[in-house]
Write a protein that holds these residues in place. Structure first.
Motif, PDB file in Angstrom:
ATOM      1  N   ASP A 254      -1.072  10.550  -0.789  1.00  0.00           N
ATOM      2  CA  ASP A 254      -0.377  11.701  -1.359  1.00  0.00           C
ATOM      3  C   ASP A 254       0.591  11.317  -2.474  1.00  0.00           C
ATOM      4  OD1 ASP A 254       1.541  10.465   0.192  1.00  0.00           O
ATOM      5  OD2 ASP A 254       2.084  12.252   1.354  1.00  0.00           O
ATOM      6  N   ARG A 255       0.712  10.027  -2.762  1.00  0.00           N
ATOM      7  CA  ARG A 255       1.544   9.597  -3.887  1.00  0.00           C
ATOM      8  C   ARG A 255       0.853   9.965  -5.196  1.00  0.00           C
ATOM      9  NH1 ARG A 255       6.868   7.582  -3.022  1.00  0.00           N
ATOM     10  NH2 ARG A 255       6.908   6.365  -1.101  1.00  0.00           N
ATOM     11  N   ASN A 256       1.653  10.290  -6.207  1.00  0.00           N
ATOM     12  CA  ASN A 256       1.095  10.746  -7.480  1.00  0.00           C
ATOM     13  C   ASN A 256       0.880   9.605  -8.465  1.00  0.00           C
ATOM     14  OD1 ASN A 256       0.985  13.559  -6.838  1.00  0.00           O
ATOM     15  ND2 ASN A 256       3.215  13.629  -7.051  1.00  0.00           N
ATOM     16  N   PHE A 257       0.330   8.522  -7.978  1.00  0.00           N
ATOM     17  CA  PHE A 257      -0.026   7.403  -8.856  1.00  0.00           C
ATOM     18  C   PHE A 257      -1.147   6.597  -8.201  1.00  0.00           C
ATOM     19  CE2 PHE A 257       3.651   5.940  -6.287  1.00  0.00           C
ATOM     20  CZ  PHE A 257       3.064   4.882  -5.605  1.00  0.00           C
ATOM     21  N   LYS A 258      -1.876   5.860  -9.023  1.00  0.00           N
ATOM     22  CA  LYS A 258      -2.890   4.944  -8.508  1.00  0.00           C
ATOM     23  C   LYS A 258      -2.276   3.596  -8.163  1.00  0.00           C
ATOM     24  CE  LYS A 258      -5.610   6.011 -12.037  1.00  0.00           C
ATOM     25  NZ  LYS A 258      -6.762   6.024 -12.979  1.00  0.00           N
ATOM     26  N   ILE A 259      -1.307   3.179  -8.991  1.00  0.00           N
ATOM     27  CA  ILE A 259      -0.564   1.950  -8.725  1.00  0.00           C
ATOM     28  C   ILE A 259       0.818   2.087  -9.341  1.00  0.00           C
ATOM     29  CG2 ILE A 259      -1.424   0.762 -10.798  1.00  0.00           C
ATOM     30  CD1 ILE A 259      -1.389  -1.848  -9.151  1.00  0.00           C
TER      31      ILE A 259
ATOM     32  N   GLY B  60       0.811  -1.205   0.000  1.00  0.00           N
ATOM     33  CA  GLY B  60       0.000   0.000   0.000  1.00  0.00           C
ATOM     34  C   GLY B  60       0.846   1.256   0.000  1.00  0.00           C
ATOM     35  N   ALA B  61       0.404   2.269  -0.729  1.00  0.00           N
ATOM     36  CA  ALA B  61       1.049   3.585  -0.760  1.00  0.00           C
ATOM     37  C   ALA B  61       0.081   4.618  -0.205  1.00  0.00           C
ATOM     38  CB  ALA B  61       1.450   3.947  -2.190  1.00  0.00           C
ATOM     39  N   ASN B  62       0.622   5.680   0.366  1.00  0.00           N
ATOM     40  CA  ASN B  62      -0.212   6.737   0.920  1.00  0.00           C
ATOM     41  C   ASN B  62      -0.952   7.500  -0.180  1.00  0.00           C
ATOM     42  OD1 ASN B  62       0.501   6.185   3.578  1.00  0.00           O
ATOM     43  ND2 ASN B  62       2.250   7.587   3.527  1.00  0.00           N
TER      44      ASN B  62
ATOM     45  N   ASN C 210      -2.221   2.876  -4.268  1.00  0.00           N
ATOM     46  CA  ASN C 210      -2.571   4.094  -3.551  1.00  0.00           C
ATOM     47  C   ASN C 210      -3.798   3.864  -2.662  1.00  0.00           C
ATOM     48  OD1 ASN C 210      -3.853   6.874  -3.146  1.00  0.00           O
ATOM     49  ND2 ASN C 210      -1.981   7.435  -4.238  1.00  0.00           N
ATOM     50  N   ALA C 211      -3.808   4.532  -1.501  1.00  0.00           N
ATOM     51  CA  ALA C 211      -4.929   4.402  -0.568  1.00  0.00           C
ATOM     52  C   ALA C 211      -6.261   4.748  -1.219  1.00  0.00           C
ATOM     53  CB  ALA C 211      -4.697   5.307   0.646  1.00  0.00           C
TER      54      ALA C 211
END
Length: 225
Positions: A103-108, A99-101, A172-173
């Motif tokens: 605020d990351r600039n991607f969906k996956i 999982g990524a937070n 992404n969350a």
């Protein structure tokens, strides 16, 4: 079945599938890293289990709090089980789900260690992954430093210790957390108690990941499977 904070000796579960692909969720519950507790990657275990049900893939996932970090130690009971599964079921590809937070600039993001085919964790299957996920996320590979290149990571372990192709998928969350559970680390810390993913993004994620898995199984002319 996934308890973020209840601790048991057998902290992970394996569910057998019928195709030579293994889905992994090593951060399904909270775990210790460098002696300190680290929060779970919410819903990654649930997503891995759901995708396995949709595709007949094998799945291993962390279901309970654990004193070890399966993805950040050189050896762990989780990695030993992965090695056993790969041998017993002739696994050809491992998808390690994280999982990524938000605020990351991607969906996956797909971490493949290196773009160089000689160093890449999945040189043969990279075009299949791109074809399945490219409409959902572009660019797709090794975004924002998420390469899965650390030798302790499950993806690196699968590629270099077990000899199969693999990739680490950071979700992404906003495309993952259906509804924040009250026993989650974020909730217990009083952070974003009402956080919910975008329902359409979650559905799209599952659809594209399902397509990737099924396409990997039936690669035209492949003697891998």
């Amino acid at each position: 079945q996934i308890n973020y904070r209840d601790e048991f000796e057998e902290y992970f579960r394996f569910v057998e599938g019928s195709v030579p692909i293994l889905l992994s969720a090593p951060h399904g519950a909270r775990h210790k890293r460098n002696g300190a507790w680290k929060g779970e990657d919410e819903y990654t275990a649930s997503i891995a289990v759901k995708l396995a049900e949709m595709t007949n893939a094998h799945v291993i996932y962390v279901k309970n709090q654990t004193q070890e970090d399966p993805n950040a130690t050189s050896t762990s009971a989780y990695k030993e089980k992965i090695k056993e599964i790969i041998k017993d079921f002739d696994i050809k590809f491992l998808a390690d789900i994280h999982g990524a937070n938000s605020d990351r600039n991607f969906k996956i993001c797909a971490g493949i260690i290196d773009e160089d085919p000689e160093k890449c964790s999945c040189p043969t299957f990279k075009p299949v992954i791109q074809d399945a996920l490219g409409d959902f996320q572009s660019p797709l590979f090794n975004l924002e430093g998420l390469y899965a290149a650390n030798p302790k990571r499950v993806t690196y372990f699968a590629r270099h210790e077990c000899g199969i192709v693999s990739a680490q998928f950071e979700i992404n969350a906003d495309s993952r957390i259906i509804k924040r559970k009250p026993d989650s680390t974020y909730a217990l810390n009083g952070m974003d108690l009402d956080f919910r993913a975008d329902e359409q993004k979650v559905k799209e994620l599952l659809c594209h990941m399902k397509k990737m898995i099924l396409n990997l199984v039936r690669i035209p002319g492949s003697d891998q499977f």
